[in-house]
Design a protein around this motif. Sequence first.
Motif, PDB file in Angstrom:
ATOM      1  N   ILE A   1      20.931   7.717  18.615  1.00 17.56           N
ATOM      2  CA  ILE A   1      22.199   6.987  18.725  1.00 17.56           C
ATOM      3  C   ILE A   1      23.377   7.887  18.366  1.00 17.56           C
ATOM      4  N   LEU A   2      23.242   8.680  17.293  1.00 12.56           N
ATOM      5  CA  LEU A   2      24.317   9.594  16.903  1.00 12.56           C
ATOM      6  C   LEU A   2      24.580  10.646  17.979  1.00 12.56           C
ATOM      7  N   ILE A   3      23.535  11.198  18.554  1.00 15.93           N
ATOM      8  CA  ILE A   3      23.709  12.182  19.632  1.00 15.93           C
ATOM      9  C   ILE A   3      24.392  11.538  20.834  1.00 15.93           C
ATOM     10  N   GLY A   4      24.040  10.295  21.134  1.00 18.45           N
ATOM     11  CA  GLY A   4      24.680   9.578  22.235  1.00 18.45           C
ATOM     12  C   GLY A   4      26.165   9.370  21.994  1.00 18.45           C
TER      13      GLY A   4
ATOM     14  N   VAL B   1      29.174  11.114  24.297  1.00 21.01           N
ATOM     15  CA  VAL B   1      30.173  10.305  24.992  1.00 21.01           C
ATOM     16  C   VAL B   1      31.581  10.731  24.579  1.00 21.01           C
ATOM     17  N   THR B   2      31.777  10.956  23.302  1.00 19.98           N
ATOM     18  CA  THR B   2      33.083  11.400  22.806  1.00 19.98           C
ATOM     19  C   THR B   2      33.445  12.771  23.383  1.00 19.98           C
TER      20      THR B   2
ATOM     21  N   LEU C   1      36.436  16.215  27.323  1.00 20.18           N
ATOM     22  CA  LEU C   1      36.418  17.257  28.351  1.00 20.18           C
ATOM     23  C   LEU C   1      37.012  16.752  29.657  1.00 20.18           C
ATOM     24  N   ALA C   2      36.695  15.525  30.030  1.00 14.39           N
ATOM     25  CA  ALA C   2      37.235  14.962  31.264  1.00 14.39           C
ATOM     26  C   ALA C   2      38.725  14.731  31.103  1.00 14.39           C
ATOM     27  N   GLY C   3      39.142  14.268  29.941  1.00 15.90           N
ATOM     28  CA  GLY C   3      40.546  14.088  29.640  1.00 15.90           C
ATOM     29  C   GLY C   3      41.214  13.097  30.565  1.00 15.90           C
TER      30      GLY C   3
END
Length: 171
Positions: A21-24, A28-29, A34-36
């Motif tokens: 869950i933490l890696i997910g 996502v963050t 990166l997409a911004g």
Amino acid sequence: MPSGKHNQRGFTLIELIVVIILIGIISVTATSRLAGRSSFDAFVTRDQAISIARQIQITAMQATDTQSTNFPLRIIAGTGENSSCMGLIASTSCPSESSVSTVSRMLLGKTSRVRFSPQNTIYFDLLGRPVDSSGNRICQAGCQVNLQSRDSNTVSLCLNSEGFIDEGVCE
């Protein structure tokens, strides 16, 4: 096996689920950072351009007959390091960033490009229809502004002969 010692050989199921869950959450963050907002830049710029064009149109419609030419919608396409700009601009060059008021004009930025046809200055008559500096009606087939953002997305806005300003391509 002695009774006081426990031999652990791995992670419990709860520990594994918490780590996943933490890696997910972190991924996502990081992906959103990166997409911004660059994928939305063209659409935001188009909406701002429509808003500014409509504001100038309404201001010209509220002016007296002799004052309506004091409110031109001017679009200046910058090249290279020069910025593109749009709005109620007195000169034929874009103002500096410090003097840009988003209420009456906007600086499209050095990385944005703008194309406009057929001309770069439009006035509005008292009914909000686009005219040239002599008062002759223009945009019979529609005047189109193409905005290209830094990620090369291109969006358009159209000003038709009756003065309706909307997103999309002129038909």
